[in-house]
Write a protein that holds these residues in place. Structure first.
Motif, PDB file in Angstrom:
ATOM      1  N   ILE A 135       0.871  -1.185   0.000  1.00 13.96           N
ATOM      2  CA  ILE A 135       0.000   0.000   0.000  1.00 13.96           C
ATOM      3  C   ILE A 135       0.904   1.230   0.000  1.00 13.96           C
ATOM      4  O   ILE A 135       1.613   1.482   0.985  1.00 13.96           O
ATOM      5  N   PRO A 136       0.895   1.989  -1.090  1.00 17.62           N
ATOM      6  CA  PRO A 136       1.757   3.180  -1.122  1.00 17.62           C
ATOM      7  C   PRO A 136       1.124   4.332  -0.330  1.00 17.62           C
ATOM      8  O   PRO A 136      -0.091   4.370  -0.149  1.00 17.62           O
ATOM      9  N   PHE A 137       1.948   5.231   0.163  1.00 19.89           N
ATOM     10  CA  PHE A 137       1.409   6.443   0.806  1.00 19.89           C
ATOM     11  C   PHE A 137       2.311   7.628   0.506  1.00 19.89           C
ATOM     12  O   PHE A 137       3.503   7.463   0.235  1.00 19.89           O
ATOM     13  N   ALA A 138       1.702   8.825   0.555  1.00 21.38           N
ATOM     14  CA  ALA A 138       2.456  10.053   0.284  1.00 21.38           C
ATOM     15  C   ALA A 138       3.342  10.352   1.490  1.00 21.38           C
ATOM     16  O   ALA A 138       2.903  10.226   2.628  1.00 21.38           O
ATOM     17  N   PRO A 139       4.602  10.705   1.261  1.00 23.27           N
ATOM     18  CA  PRO A 139       5.476  10.995   2.393  1.00 23.27           C
ATOM     19  C   PRO A 139       4.990  12.225   3.159  1.00 23.27           C
ATOM     20  O   PRO A 139       4.224  13.037   2.643  1.00 23.27           O
ATOM     21  N   LEU A 140       5.440  12.370   4.402  1.00 19.55           N
ATOM     22  CA  LEU A 140       5.077  13.528   5.214  1.00 19.55           C
ATOM     23  C   LEU A 140       5.627  14.800   4.603  1.00 19.55           C
ATOM     24  O   LEU A 140       6.661  14.774   3.939  1.00 19.55           O
ATOM     25  N   PRO A 141       4.969  15.952   4.855  1.00 21.74           N
ATOM     26  CA  PRO A 141       5.578  17.227   4.438  1.00 21.74           C
ATOM     27  C   PRO A 141       6.961  17.343   5.092  1.00 21.74           C
ATOM     28  O   PRO A 141       7.162  16.823   6.194  1.00 21.74           O
ATOM     29  N   PRO A 142       7.906  18.008   4.424  1.00 20.33           N
ATOM     30  CA  PRO A 142       9.288  18.059   4.926  1.00 20.33           C
ATOM     31  C   PRO A 142       9.408  18.507   6.383  1.00 20.33           C
ATOM     32  O   PRO A 142      10.215  17.954   7.127  1.00 20.33           O
ATOM     33  N   VAL A 143       8.593  19.497   6.806  1.00 18.02           N
ATOM     34  CA  VAL A 143       8.686  19.987   8.185  1.00 18.02           C
ATOM     35  C   VAL A 143       8.396  18.845   9.164  1.00 18.02           C
ATOM     36  O   VAL A 143       9.136  18.616  10.128  1.00 18.02           O
ATOM     37  N   MET A 144       7.328  18.113   8.900  1.00 16.57           N
ATOM     38  CA  MET A 144       6.942  17.030   9.807  1.00 16.57           C
ATOM     39  C   MET A 144       7.938  15.888   9.744  1.00 16.57           C
ATOM     40  O   MET A 144       8.262  15.269  10.764  1.00 16.57           O
ATOM     41  N   ALA A 145       8.422  15.594   8.557  1.00 18.00           N
ATOM     42  CA  ALA A 145       9.408  14.516   8.414  1.00 18.00           C
ATOM     43  C   ALA A 145      10.652  14.841   9.225  1.00 18.00           C
ATOM     44  O   ALA A 145      11.238  13.963   9.874  1.00 18.00           O
ATOM     45  N   GLN A 146      11.057  16.120   9.207  1.00 14.24           N
ATOM     46  CA  GLN A 146      12.250  16.508   9.959  1.00 14.24           C
ATOM     47  C   GLN A 146      12.023  16.391  11.466  1.00 14.24           C
ATOM     48  O   GLN A 146      12.885  15.896  12.199  1.00 14.24           O
ATOM     49  N   LEU A 147      10.840  16.822  11.932  1.00 17.96           N
ATOM     50  CA  LEU A 147      10.531  16.715  13.359  1.00 17.96           C
ATOM     51  C   LEU A 147      10.530  15.251  13.804  1.00 17.96           C
ATOM     52  O   LEU A 147      11.087  14.912  14.856  1.00 17.96           O
ATOM     53  N   LEU A 148       9.932  14.387  12.990  1.00 16.54           N
ATOM     54  CA  LEU A 148       9.891  12.963  13.326  1.00 16.54           C
ATOM     55  C   LEU A 148      11.308  12.373  13.314  1.00 16.54           C
ATOM     56  O   LEU A 148      11.676  11.606  14.209  1.00 16.54           O
ATOM     57  N   ALA A 149      12.091  12.783  12.324  1.00 16.15           N
ATOM     58  CA  ALA A 149      13.470  12.274  12.224  1.00 16.15           C
ATOM     59  C   ALA A 149      14.311  12.737  13.415  1.00 16.15           C
ATOM     60  O   ALA A 149      15.183  12.005  13.900  1.00 16.15           O
ATOM     61  N   ASP A 150      14.032  13.944  13.911  1.00 14.08           N
ATOM     62  CA  ASP A 150      14.776  14.451  15.078  1.00 14.08           C
ATOM     63  C   ASP A 150      14.312  13.776  16.369  1.00 14.08           C
ATOM     64  O   ASP A 150      14.894  14.015  17.428  1.00 14.08           O
ATOM     65  N   GLY A 151      13.222  13.015  16.307  1.00 14.74           N
ATOM     66  CA  GLY A 151      12.710  12.337  17.499  1.00 14.74           C
ATOM     67  C   GLY A 151      11.607  13.108  18.191  1.00 14.74           C
ATOM     68  O   GLY A 151      11.348  12.902  19.378  1.00 14.74           O
ATOM     69  N   GLY A 152      10.998  14.034  17.473  1.00 13.64           N
ATOM     70  CA  GLY A 152       9.910  14.836  18.045  1.00 13.64           C
ATOM     71  C   GLY A 152      10.337  16.290  18.220  1.00 13.64           C
ATOM     72  O   GLY A 152      11.499  16.655  18.002  1.00 13.64           O
ATOM     73  N   LEU A 153       9.379  17.109  18.643  1.00 12.88           N
ATOM     74  CA  LEU A 153       9.610  18.559  18.711  1.00 12.88           C
ATOM     75  C   LEU A 153      10.567  18.950  19.844  1.00 12.88           C
ATOM     76  O   LEU A 153      11.374  19.869  19.698  1.00 12.88           O
ATOM     77  N   VAL A 154      10.489  18.245  20.978  1.00 16.86           N
ATOM     78  CA  VAL A 154      11.401  18.564  22.091  1.00 16.86           C
ATOM     79  C   VAL A 154      12.850  18.345  21.652  1.00 16.86           C
ATOM     80  O   VAL A 154      13.717  19.216  21.843  1.00 16.86           O
ATOM     81  N   GLU A 155      13.096  17.201  21.044  1.00 13.78           N
ATOM     82  CA  GLU A 155      14.462  16.891  20.593  1.00 13.78           C
ATOM     83  C   GLU A 155      14.909  17.880  19.513  1.00 13.78           C
ATOM     84  O   GLU A 155      16.064  18.283  19.470  1.00 13.78           O
ATOM     85  N   HIS A 156      13.953  18.281  18.662  1.00 15.43           N
ATOM     86  CA  HIS A 156      14.255  19.271  17.615  1.00 15.43           C
ATOM     87  C   HIS A 156      14.703  20.593  18.259  1.00 15.43           C
ATOM     88  O   HIS A 156      15.691  21.193  17.832  1.00 15.43           O
ATOM     89  N   PHE A 157      13.983  21.018  19.291  1.00 14.83           N
ATOM     90  CA  PHE A 157      14.350  22.264  19.980  1.00 14.83           C
ATOM     91  C   PHE A 157      15.699  22.132  20.674  1.00 14.83           C
ATOM     92  O   PHE A 157      16.497  23.070  20.682  1.00 14.83           O
ATOM     93  N   LYS A 158      15.921  20.979  21.289  1.00  9.00           N
ATOM     94  CA  LYS A 158      17.196  20.776  21.989  1.00  9.00           C
ATOM     95  C   LYS A 158      18.368  20.828  21.004  1.00  9.00           C
ATOM     96  O   LYS A 158      19.422  21.388  21.289  1.00  9.00           O
ATOM     97  N   LYS A 159      18.127  20.268  19.838  1.00 12.85           N
ATOM     98  CA  LYS A 159      19.182  20.167  18.824  1.00 12.85           C
ATOM     99  C   LYS A 159      19.457  21.518  18.168  1.00 12.85           C
ATOM    100  O   LYS A 159      20.597  21.877  17.927  1.00 12.85           O
ATOM    101  N   HIS A 160      18.396  22.255  17.897  1.00  7.34           N
ATOM    102  CA  HIS A 160      18.547  23.487  17.104  1.00  7.34           C
ATOM    103  C   HIS A 160      18.327  24.760  17.925  1.00  7.34           C
ATOM    104  O   HIS A 160      18.500  25.857  17.393  1.00  7.34           O
ATOM    105  N   GLY A 161      17.898  24.655  19.168  1.00  4.85           N
ATOM    106  CA  GLY A 161      17.651  25.836  19.993  1.00  4.85           C
ATOM    107  C   GLY A 161      16.417  26.615  19.576  1.00  4.85           C
ATOM    108  O   GLY A 161      16.238  27.775  19.958  1.00  4.85           O
ATOM    109  N   GLY A 162      15.552  26.018  18.811  1.00  7.52           N
ATOM    110  CA  GLY A 162      14.318  26.687  18.361  1.00  7.52           C
ATOM    111  C   GLY A 162      13.866  26.043  17.063  1.00  7.52           C
ATOM    112  O   GLY A 162      14.340  24.946  16.720  1.00  7.52           O
ATOM    113  N   PHE A 163      12.971  26.695  16.359  1.00  9.87           N
ATOM    114  CA  PHE A 163      12.511  26.138  15.089  1.00  9.87           C
ATOM    115  C   PHE A 163      13.594  26.267  14.027  1.00  9.87           C
ATOM    116  O   PHE A 163      14.121  27.351  13.799  1.00  9.87           O
ATOM    117  N   ALA A 164      13.933  25.165  13.399  1.00 14.84           N
ATOM    118  CA  ALA A 164      14.889  25.191  12.294  1.00 14.84           C
ATOM    119  C   ALA A 164      14.263  24.439  11.132  1.00 14.84           C
ATOM    120  O   ALA A 164      14.746  23.402  10.701  1.00 14.84           O
TER     121      ALA A 164
END
Lengths: 165, 422
Positions: A135-164
């Motif tokens: 079953i094919p599916f459309a990939p997540l929008p890049p912003v969401m894919a990046q947040l998921l890849a970073d391990g969620g929004l908390v980890e994203h903030f810890k890594k980048h110090g804010g929205f990146a």
């Protein structure tokens, strides 16, 4: 790659089913609350999914209702590896990504309860190993894919110090 | 040359706050004017801030935590969560509205924290309520809320907009709650998922601000991200004296592009009731009349405002609540309670047999103040009737207007309020 058994439910599963409001205000201990995940819909959910993990499969509008982040959190703590649905309510969808629960919008009609599934998030395909279908599916929008890849929004903030994004 | 289409209210507010030409489908990072959390969601947001390693909030005057869902605390565990919120307020300077202040969705606009044209997020799905005040307000989860509290920013997907126009006029005994329940029945619980709704037309214009808020409050019940209305003279008069900030009313462009347009003739809408266990399971009242009820609820962020109490009091004046019915009244805020005392509505409701509880969410979320028993039916002015919503998955919740609830608690069964007019 995520591989687990499908646990299938219907349309319009609201956040009160995922975790009832009467529990969410009692505590911030997600391990303790996870035993009540999906309780009003399937009292056995936790007992069935916790030991070997599972993929929750649903119809349309999964996660409708409240903004409670306890909903994706209790699924994570009940060993739910991912949720597949035809569509999601938007707050639940964001909360899932922010807390690191993979959510995939795809056609779930051809998945039955008990099917063995494999989800390839990068490749955009769900493989039904029991039925031998894909079953094919459309990939997540890049912003969401990046947040998921970073391990969620908390980890994203810890890594980048804010929205990146 | 192809003309560039105009913008919806959502596109304009998000453009202004992102400093970009934002169109439906775009993803933007935008500045938020205010961030709110309640006692079911703030503790997780505070924990997320701690995990992020963030000490304070971006602007303590623009962050409020409201203790309303389970207030006063009925349990030790809840008390501990409330303490976490109070200590966070002391530590960061963020505003804390403690027990008895009222429901977050009444307090935020009532205290002037938002003005027309603002963008705000709240860790509660009914944050869409202030759309009635021309504010792009939307519910988010605790981690999104934490990110906004920390940075004053959040990412948004600019939604497409559905335009809902109510034409004609309301019939006697029919209220804004009936209009929005009718819409839910028409388009379903996912009818506007991922979209903003713009509510407009002569019927909206004729409604009070209180009544408009009931409609925007329930935008989430059809999946919408926001339920927006234009700011008119009534909106601006309502804001007068509440905030030092100047309103910045935002109208849609005449050539704005809509994903879907719906027109509803209000004349054709009678009293509506949402039946168990979903908000879109809506019937005209005639189909459920006579259903016995054991509990009635007047209040919540949907219908706990002064006008709602006035409507119920006008029906209950000189009458008694049925002996087999518990009637629970929860004013939306302390201000509403004081105004209702002054106007005599509280006297009327309590004399009729109502049990008055602390301003706040009341029994809506199933944490306290009236959990129904097995097999019981409840008629409520709230916005959700999901199975287990009020704390018992073996109870049945019906939703209607304050008038429908008032008429029903008199008779002990679901009753058409038009019977009690005049």
């Amino acid at each position: 790659m995520i591989r687990a058994r499908a646990f299938k439910y219907g349309d319009d599963i609201n956040t009160d089913y995922i975790i009832s409001g009467k529990y969410k205000f009692k505590s911030a201990d997600m391990e303790a609350m996870a035993v009540h995940a999906m309780e009003d819909l399937d009292p056995e959910y936790y007992a069935k999914v916790k030991p070997a993990g599972g993929i929750l499969v649903a119809g349309k509008n999964f996660g409708m209702g409240s903004s409670r982040e306890q909903a994706p959190l209790v699924l994570i703590h009940s060993n739910t590896k991912a949720v597949l649905a035809k569509s999601f309510a938007r707050i639940f969808f964001r909360n899932a990504i922010n807390t690191g629960l993979p959510v995939v919008e795809c056609d779930t009609d051809r998945i039955d309860d008990g099917d063995e599934l494999e989800i390839d998030l990068e490749g955009g395909v769900v493989r039904n190993l029991t039925k031998g279908t894909e079953i094919p599916f459309a990939p997540l929008p890049p912003v969401m894919a990046q947040l998921l890849a970073d391990g969620g929004l908390v980890e994203h903030f810890k890594k980048h110090g804010g929205f990146a994004v | 040359m192809v003309a560039i289409p105009g913008k919806t209210i959502a596109e304009k507010i998000l453009s202004a706050h992102a400093g970009a030409d934002a169109r439906a489908g775009d993803i933007v990072v935008a500045d938020v004017d205010f961030v709110m959390g309640q006692d079911g969601t703030s503790p997780l947001a505070i924990r997320a801030l701690e995990r992020m390693g963030v000490e304070g909030v971006f602007d303590p005057k623009k962050v409020a935590l409201v203790i309303d869902h389970s207030a006063p605390s009925p349990l030790e565990g809840v008390s501990a969560l409330h303490t976490v919120m109070r200590e966070f307020g002391k530590r960061t300077g963020a505003i804390v509205y403690d027990i008895g202040c009222g429901v977050c969705h009444q307090l935020i606009p009532e205290n002037g924290h938002v003005v027309p044209g603002d963008l705000m997020v709240g860790c509660d799905s009914h944050t869409c309520t202030y759309g009635a005040l021309n504010v792009f307000s939307t519910g988010v989860g605790s981690t999104d809320g934490a990110a906004a509290m920390a940075s004053g920013k959040l990412w948004f997907k600019v939604p497409e907009t559905m335009r809902v126009t109510y034409t004609g006029e309301l019939s006697p005994g029919v209220y804004s709650k009936d209009l929005v329940l009718y819409l839910a029945g028409l388009i379903g619980a996912d009818g506007a998922t991922y979209m903003a709704i713009e509510f407009d037309g002569p019927v909206i214009e004729a409604l009070s601000v209180d009544a408009r808020m009931t409609i925007s409050n329930m935008a989430i019940e059809v999946g919408a991200k926001a339920g927006l209305m234009r700011a008119d003279a009534k909106t601006l008069a309502w804001h007068e004296g509440r905030s030092e900030r100047r309103p910045n009313p935002v109208d849609p462009d005449p050539d704005a592009r809509y994903a879907r347009e719906i027109e509803i003739d209000a004349k054709r809408v009678g009293p509506q009731v949402a039946k168990p266990h979903s908000v879109d399971n809506v019937s005209p009242i005639e189909e459920v009349e006579g259903t016995p009820i054991q509990q009635g609820v007047l209040g919540t962020c949907t219908n706990g405002r002064l006008e709602d109490l006035a409507i119920a009091a006008s029906i209950l004046a000189g009458r008694r609540v049925h002996p087999d019915v518990r009637f629970i009244v929860a004013p939306a805020s302390r201000r509403v309670l004081l105004d209702a005392i002054e106007a005599g509505y509280i006297q009327t409701l309590v004399e009729a047999g109502a049990a008055l509880v602390t301003p706040g969410c009341g029994p809506c979320v199933g944490t306290h103040n009236g959990v129904p028993s097995d097999g019981e039916n409840v008629i409520s002015t709230a916005n959700r009737n999901f199975k287990g919503r009020m704390g018992n998955s073996n109870a049945f919740i019906y939703l209607g207007s304050p008038a429908t609830v008032a008429a029903s608690v008199i008779e002990g069964k679901i009753t058409d309020p038009r019977k009690y007019l005049g």
